[in-house]
Enzyme design. Structure first.
Site, PDB file in Angstrom:
ATOM      1  N   GLN A 128       0.736  -1.068  -0.182  1.00  0.00           N
ATOM      2  CA  GLN A 128       0.039  -0.123   0.006  1.00  0.00           C
ATOM      3  C   GLN A 128       0.967   1.131  -0.084  1.00  0.00           C
ATOM      4  OE1 GLN A 128      -2.186   0.131   3.733  1.00  0.00           O
ATOM      5  NE2 GLN A 128      -3.753   1.859   2.775  1.00  0.00           N
ATOM      6  N   GLY A 129       0.611   2.064  -0.999  1.00  0.00           N
ATOM      7  CA  GLY A 129       1.521   3.265  -1.025  1.00  0.00           C
ATOM      8  C   GLY A 129       0.799   4.383  -0.952  1.00  0.00           C
ATOM      9  N   TYR A 130       0.476   4.908   0.326  1.00  0.00           N
ATOM     10  CA  TYR A 130      -0.218   5.995   0.797  1.00  0.00           C
ATOM     11  C   TYR A 130       0.763   6.923   1.279  1.00  0.00           C
ATOM     12  CZ  TYR A 130      -4.862   4.076   0.242  1.00  0.00           C
ATOM     13  OH  TYR A 130      -6.306   3.604  -0.024  1.00  0.00           O
ATOM     14  N   SER A 131       1.419   6.713   2.415  1.00  0.00           N
ATOM     15  CA  SER A 131       2.252   7.749   3.145  1.00  0.00           C
ATOM     16  C   SER A 131       3.276   8.084   2.237  1.00  0.00           C
ATOM     17  CB  SER A 131       2.581   7.058   4.466  1.00  0.00           C
ATOM     18  OG  SER A 131       1.430   6.531   5.319  1.00  0.00           O
ATOM     19  N   SER A 163       5.089  -0.928   3.891  1.00  0.00           N
ATOM     20  CA  SER A 163       5.217  -2.307   4.473  1.00  0.00           C
ATOM     21  C   SER A 163       5.273  -3.216   3.259  1.00  0.00           C
ATOM     22  CB  SER A 163       3.911  -2.460   5.284  1.00  0.00           C
ATOM     23  OG  SER A 163       3.914  -1.917   6.487  1.00  0.00           O
ATOM     24  N   GLU A 246     -10.300  -2.030   6.045  1.00  0.00           N
ATOM     25  CA  GLU A 246      -9.428  -2.220   6.946  1.00  0.00           C
ATOM     26  C   GLU A 246     -10.045  -2.677   8.325  1.00  0.00           C
ATOM     27  OE1 GLU A 246      -5.070  -0.248   6.374  1.00  0.00           O
ATOM     28  OE2 GLU A 246      -6.463   1.171   7.327  1.00  0.00           O
ATOM     29  N   ASN A 370      -3.582   7.324  17.173  1.00  0.00           N
ATOM     30  CA  ASN A 370      -4.660   7.540  18.146  1.00  0.00           C
ATOM     31  C   ASN A 370      -5.171   8.800  18.156  1.00  0.00           C
ATOM     32  OD1 ASN A 370      -4.450   4.761  18.801  1.00  0.00           O
ATOM     33  ND2 ASN A 370      -4.050   5.014  20.994  1.00  0.00           N
TER      34      ASN A 370
HETATM   35  C1  LIG Z   1       4.790  -0.102  11.342  1.00  0.00           C
HETATM   36  C2  LIG Z   1       4.262   0.797  10.326  1.00  0.00           C
HETATM   37  C3  LIG Z   1       3.848   0.164   8.893  1.00  0.00           C
HETATM   38  C4  LIG Z   1       3.213   1.159   8.109  1.00  0.00           C
HETATM   39  N1  LIG Z   1       2.753   0.772   7.014  1.00  0.00           N
HETATM   40  C5  LIG Z   1       2.554   1.550   5.932  1.00  0.00           C
HETATM   41  C6  LIG Z   1       1.938   1.087   4.828  1.00  0.00           C
HETATM   42  O1  LIG Z   1       2.182  -0.055   4.399  1.00  0.00           O
HETATM   43  N2  LIG Z   1       1.797   2.187   3.846  1.00  0.00           N
HETATM   44  C7  LIG Z   1       1.542   3.508   3.947  1.00  0.00           C
HETATM   45  O2  LIG Z   1       1.226   4.091   3.346  1.00  0.00           O
HETATM   46  N3  LIG Z   1       1.813   3.771   5.053  1.00  0.00           N
HETATM   47  C8  LIG Z   1       2.365   3.016   6.334  1.00  0.00           C
HETATM   48  N4  LIG Z   1       2.824   3.355   7.535  1.00  0.00           N
HETATM   49  C9  LIG Z   1       2.481   4.676   7.845  1.00  0.00           C
HETATM   50  C10 LIG Z   1       1.537   5.377   8.881  1.00  0.00           C
HETATM   51  O3  LIG Z   1       0.446   5.389   8.399  1.00  0.00           O
HETATM   52  C11 LIG Z   1       1.843   6.778   9.019  1.00  0.00           C
HETATM   53  O4  LIG Z   1       3.043   6.567   9.727  1.00  0.00           O
HETATM   54  C12 LIG Z   1       0.813   7.355   9.874  1.00  0.00           C
HETATM   55  O5  LIG Z   1      -0.238   7.741   9.244  1.00  0.00           O
HETATM   56  C13 LIG Z   1       1.353   8.593  10.840  1.00  0.00           C
HETATM   57  O6  LIG Z   1       2.010   9.669   9.771  1.00  0.00           O
HETATM   58  P1  LIG Z   1       3.345  10.195  10.381  1.00  0.00           P
HETATM   59  O7  LIG Z   1       4.379   8.975  10.491  1.00  0.00           O
HETATM   60  O8  LIG Z   1       3.710  11.078   9.127  1.00  0.00           O
HETATM   61  O9  LIG Z   1       3.197  11.099  11.428  1.00  0.00           O
HETATM   62  P2  LIG Z   1       2.599  12.533  11.789  1.00  0.00           P
HETATM   63  O10 LIG Z   1       1.393  12.810  10.878  1.00  0.00           O
HETATM   64  O11 LIG Z   1       3.986  13.457  11.455  1.00  0.00           O
HETATM   65  O12 LIG Z   1       2.287  12.569  13.092  1.00  0.00           O
HETATM   66  C14 LIG Z   1       3.276  12.770  14.059  1.00  0.00           C
HETATM   67  C15 LIG Z   1       2.408  12.928  15.596  1.00  0.00           C
HETATM   68  O13 LIG Z   1       1.674  14.054  15.335  1.00  0.00           O
HETATM   69  C16 LIG Z   1       0.093  13.769  15.684  1.00  0.00           C
HETATM   70  N5  LIG Z   1      -0.716  14.678  14.861  1.00  0.00           N
HETATM   71  C17 LIG Z   1      -0.728  14.514  13.481  1.00  0.00           C
HETATM   72  N6  LIG Z   1      -1.727  15.555  13.111  1.00  0.00           N
HETATM   73  C18 LIG Z   1      -2.285  15.650  14.274  1.00  0.00           C
HETATM   74  C19 LIG Z   1      -3.500  16.362  14.597  1.00  0.00           C
HETATM   75  N7  LIG Z   1      -4.277  17.139  13.554  1.00  0.00           N
HETATM   76  N8  LIG Z   1      -4.056  16.454  15.551  1.00  0.00           N
HETATM   77  C20 LIG Z   1      -3.216  15.885  16.658  1.00  0.00           C
HETATM   78  N9  LIG Z   1      -2.021  15.275  16.682  1.00  0.00           N
HETATM   79  C21 LIG Z   1      -1.730  15.229  15.493  1.00  0.00           C
HETATM   80  C22 LIG Z   1       0.353  12.309  15.394  1.00  0.00           C
HETATM   81  O14 LIG Z   1      -0.812  11.539  16.149  1.00  0.00           O
HETATM   82  C23 LIG Z   1       1.676  11.904  15.817  1.00  0.00           C
HETATM   83  O15 LIG Z   1       1.613  11.505  17.484  1.00  0.00           O
HETATM   84  C24 LIG Z   1       3.120   2.496   8.467  1.00  0.00           C
HETATM   85  C25 LIG Z   1       3.525   3.094   9.503  1.00  0.00           C
HETATM   86  C26 LIG Z   1       4.211   2.048  10.709  1.00  0.00           C
HETATM   87  C27 LIG Z   1       4.596   2.803  12.015  1.00  0.00           C
END
Ligand SMILES: Cc1cc2nc3c(=O)[nH]c(=O)nc-3n(C[C@H](O)[C@H](O)[C@H](O)COP(=O)(O)OP(=O)(O)OC[C@H]3O[C@@H](n4cnc5c(N)ncnc54)[C@H](O)[C@@H]3O)c2cc1C
Lengths: 392, 353
Positions: A128-131, A163, A246, A370
């Site tokens: 899945q290529g979202y992030s 992932s 999901e 969360n």
């Molecule tokens: C083990 C693992 C597997 C993953 N697999 C995939 C995958 O296969 N494909 C894919 O596309 N992605 C994947 N991800 C990515 C995952 O979906 C993102 O890490 C996640 O959505 C958070 O984005 P970020 O890491 O950029 O954190 P950020 O968005 O930068 O967040 C950092 C902190 O800020 C907080 N924050 C951000 N915005 C707000 C707000 N509006 N209000 C309050 N707090 C906020 C967050 O809660 C967090 O605590 C994976 C991540 C992990 C850890």
């Protein structure tokens, strides 16, 4: 309201339990009990194919596409028996539970014919290529670009935390197809072949010592023009529709893994004497209750066929299980004591419970953190004002 | 397997919700609080007009049939308004009589109870505080819910489950000023009071607990949902710093956490209700889970309700304290959460060594 299973359901249980047992005792004993997604990948590909050969790879799908049109009860039963038999975590979870249902829901007949058989047969593994580096919680901030060049899409940019990309055959991406567009508008949902020259995958080490996720770089990567699901610029709707899957039946399989983890904690507590400690007993009881409520919450969510209604059980499910498992990790380490902090050999590779302790710290991050879950619950479930958007 | 209300159950839910919303007003509840904690007019229309008192009691015994799912629906709706009703006495007491009584006992008690003419209180008692011989019971029961208002008592203990008439010789009842005035506790002193021991003590006690625990859990669910709904409504009205207070993340995240717990509480109540109705082997686990989880949820939600209202939430005039106090009393009654968790631990990991 009824929780019990019918006699026909119980017969189905016998059938799948017997088959799974036979496989895990015999030809696939070497991959029994593996919960991570990266070890013995070749054997696990074969396991996916074995499931498919016997009609167990995607039982909830329509018969026409390799499924069994299984009822909810049957899917619940299969998930339970799968875990009971100790069958390994499905490495094609993303294909079966996310890509497949999305193609079924939004794809054309040609796309179904092109993509579904490979998933059903267990030969095509998906990721899945979202992030992206600047699109995490704020997923709509995607910057990877897609441009139509004749009868092909050309994609440039970077995904991150992808992932299983290092051994996947296909990836679905959301990319910006409309020059200058912002936010959820102007995105397109594309299905792309991995392993082509324009896609480079670089593993990222995780805090538990493993490397399940990756950076994925796109440099003039290509796919045919008809690789998009939905229409051009409509990718956000498809991407969000996919996220709803999901919360599907796969959650039940995941719960069975949680069951095994909690049972391992109980066994460890009995072995080291912690089982007679009243506080530990209370915490184990709490974990047990949480696990049961997860099950019944999932059954409520899956029994709810009125998808238009705001479904509290579905909306709260992610934060519920993620938080529960994070607490379970803490409980596991408290029960194990210092013995949980050392491992034999010189590999930084952890047994089930310490690994779960470390890994559970990602459960509250991926798939919507969360904090983001709480925003969604408050805004969609309770109708509270939306978070203000900044302009940095 | 289908974990959703049937059409009939959805209809019952709608009916009782409307009934309590219309009748169990804050004014009426407060009038009952100033007296003996029972809104008699409400109880009478609940039993006589709606005919809901017999839910969960077999039709051959004069009940309305149906089961614990429907009883939970009713208790949830009553709990939504902290209605001042002797529902716990009915849920635990009538079920104990129905399941553990013989034909004579059914005939002697159920008719009057289900019509609402006889008000029943249910209490679980420590066997060590009781003495039973020759059909006479002695001892002190310090915390009998609705003990002053009741006409009849069902006393459950390991010595048996007893039915006691308030007019029996040797019964003295004294009111106690009680924190939760919607279900005030009375002290009963029994001195050789004649009681009727229900024929099948085990079945009676099991029925008592099924009905009692589920009633309390479902009331807690309804009360928690109200605490959330009322606070959400307030958070959209009240403005500070030029914004609705519900737009602040610290505020809305706490509301979200309430919803997460409440959804689990809902699963807990209806899981336990189904488990009892279907005679599931895990019903004990389900009941202990429901009682402990829902009581904890209610205490948390009603506490948040006060905090998130600011000063107005601390007033006598605002209803927040009704929820807060009911939550406290539910939590203490019929086994506190820790007691239930130890029972759960015994079930899942064997008794402690
Ligand atoms: C083990 C693992 C597997 C993953 N697999 C995939 C995958 O296969 N494909 C894919 O596309 N992605 C994947 N991800 C990515 C995952 O979906 C993102 O890490 C996640 O959505 C958070 O984005 P970020 O890491 O950029 O954190 P950020 O968005 O930068 O967040 C950092 C902190 O800020 C907080 N924050 C951000 N915005 C707000 C707000 N509006 N209000 C309050 N707090 C906020 C967050 O809660 C967090 O605590 C994976 C991540 C992990 C850890």
């Amino acid at each position: 309201m009824k929780l019990g299973f019918s006699a026909a359901d119980e017969a189905f249980r016998q059938e799948c339990a017997a088959w799974l047992q036979e496989q895990m005792d015999g030809p696939f004993a070497d991959i029994r009990g593996i919960t991570n997604l990266v070890s013995k990948v070749d054997r696990r590909r074969l396991w996916e194919q074995q499931l498919a050969a016997h009609g167990w790879s995607c039982i909830g799908w329509p018969k026409a596409w390799g499924g069994r049109d299984a009822t909810l009860a049957q899917q619940v039963i299969f998930a339970e028996e799968y875990a009971r038999a100790g069958a390994p975590n499905r490495i094609n979870h993303i294909g079966v539970e996310l890509a497949g249902p999305t193609i079924l829901a939004f794809g054309t007949e040609e796309q179904k014919a092109k993509f579904l058989p490979g998933i059903a047969a267990g030969t095509d593994i998906w990721c899945q290529g979202y992030s992206e580096p600047n699109a995490g919680s704020d997923l709509a901030n995607v910057r990877t670009k897609a441009r139509l060049d004749g009868d092909e899409w050309v994609v440039n940019g970077q995904k991150v935390w992808t992932s299983l990309a290092h051994f996947s055959d296909w990836i679905f991406v959301i990319a910006r197809s409309e020059e200058g567009s912002q936010g959820p508008k102007g995105l397109t949902f594309l299905m792309m072949k991995m392993g082509q020259p324009g896609i480079e995958v670089v593993p990222i080490g995780q805090m538990n010592g493993e490397a399940e996720f990756n950076e994925t770089f796109f440099t003039d990567a290509r796919c045919p023009a008809d690789s998009l699901i939905g229409s051009v610029g409509d990718g956000w709707r498809v991407a969000m529709g996919l996220l709803a899957f999901e919360r599907g039946v796969s959650t039940l399989a995941q719960q069975m893994q949680f069951r095994n983890e909690l049972d391992a904690i109980i066994a460890a507590a009995k072995a080291n004497g912690m089982a007679s400690d009243g506080v530990v007993r209370s915490r184990i009881a709490k974990a047990e209750v949480g696990l049961r409520l997860m099950r019944y919450g999932a059954l409520r969510m899956l029994s709810n066929t009125d998808l238009s209604a705001i479904d509290g059980a579905a909306l709260t499910y992610k934060i519920q299980w993620a938080t529960w498992r994070r607490d379970l990790g803490e409980l596991a380490m408290d029960v194990l004591g210092q013995a949980g902090e050392v491992v034999d050999g010189d590999n930084y590779h952890w047994p089930m419970l310490p690994n779960m302790y470390l890994f559970s710290r990602s459960d509250t991050i991926y798939g919507g953190t969360n904090q983001i879950q709480r925003n969604l619950i408050a805004e969609r479930g309770l109708g509270l004002p939306r978070e203000p958007r900044g302009n940095l | 397997m289908e974990f959703a209300f049937t059409d009939e159950q959805a209809m019952i839910a709608e009916t009782v919700k409307a009934f309590f919303a219309e009748n169990a007003s804050s004014e009426r509840t407060r009038a009952a609080m100033a007296a003996d904690g029972v809104d008699r007019a409400l109880w009478s229309s609940f039993c006589k007009e709606l005919g809901l008192a017999g839910i969960g009691i077999a039709e051959e015994l004069g009940g309305a049939g149906l089961g614990m799912v429907e009883l939970s629906i009713v208790a949830e709706a009553a709990g939504t308004h902290v209605a001042a009703l002797p529902l716990l006495g009915l849920a635990a007491g009538a079920r104990a009589i129905a399941l553990g009584g013989n034909t004579d006992q059914h005939q002697a008690y159920l008719g009057g109870i289900l019509s609402g003419d006889i008000l029943v209180a249910a209490v679980e008692a420590d066997a060590e505080a009781l003495h039973f011989a020759d059909g006479k019971l002695s001892g002190t029961l310090p915390f009998v819910p609705h003990g002053v208002a009741a006409d009849l008592y069902v006393i459950a203990s390991s010595l048996g489950v007893f039915v006691l008439d308030r007019k029996a010789a040797g019964v003295s009842i004294s009111a106690q000023t009680t924190m939760d005035q919607t279900r005030p506790l009375a002290k009963l002193i029994l001195d050789q009071a004649a009681v009727d021991r229900l024929d099948d003590a085990d079945k009676a006690h099991a029925g008592f607990r099924q009905g009692g625990w589920l009633c309390l859990a479902a009331e807690a669910l309804g009360g928690s949902q109200s605490a959330l709904d009322i606070t959400v409504a307030y958070s959209k009205e009240r403005v500070q710093f030029g914004r609705q207070i519900g737009s602040y993340q610290a505020y809305k995240h706490r509301l979200a956490d309430m919803m997460v717990d409440i959804e689990q509480a809902r699963s807990a109540v209806y899981w336990a209700a189904c488990a009892v109705d279907e005679g599931d082997e895990e019903q004990a686990l389900a009941l202990h889970s429901a009682k402990s989880f829902c009581a904890d949820t209610y205490r948390a939600c009603s506490g948040h309700m006060i905090q998130l209202h600011g000063g107005i939430g601390f007033t006598w005039e605002h209803d927040a304290h009704l929820f807060f106090k009911r939550a406290r009393s539910i939590s203490s009654m019929m086994g506190d959460s820790e007691w239930h968790r130890q029972k759960i631990a015994d079930l899942v990991m064997g008794a402690a060594l």
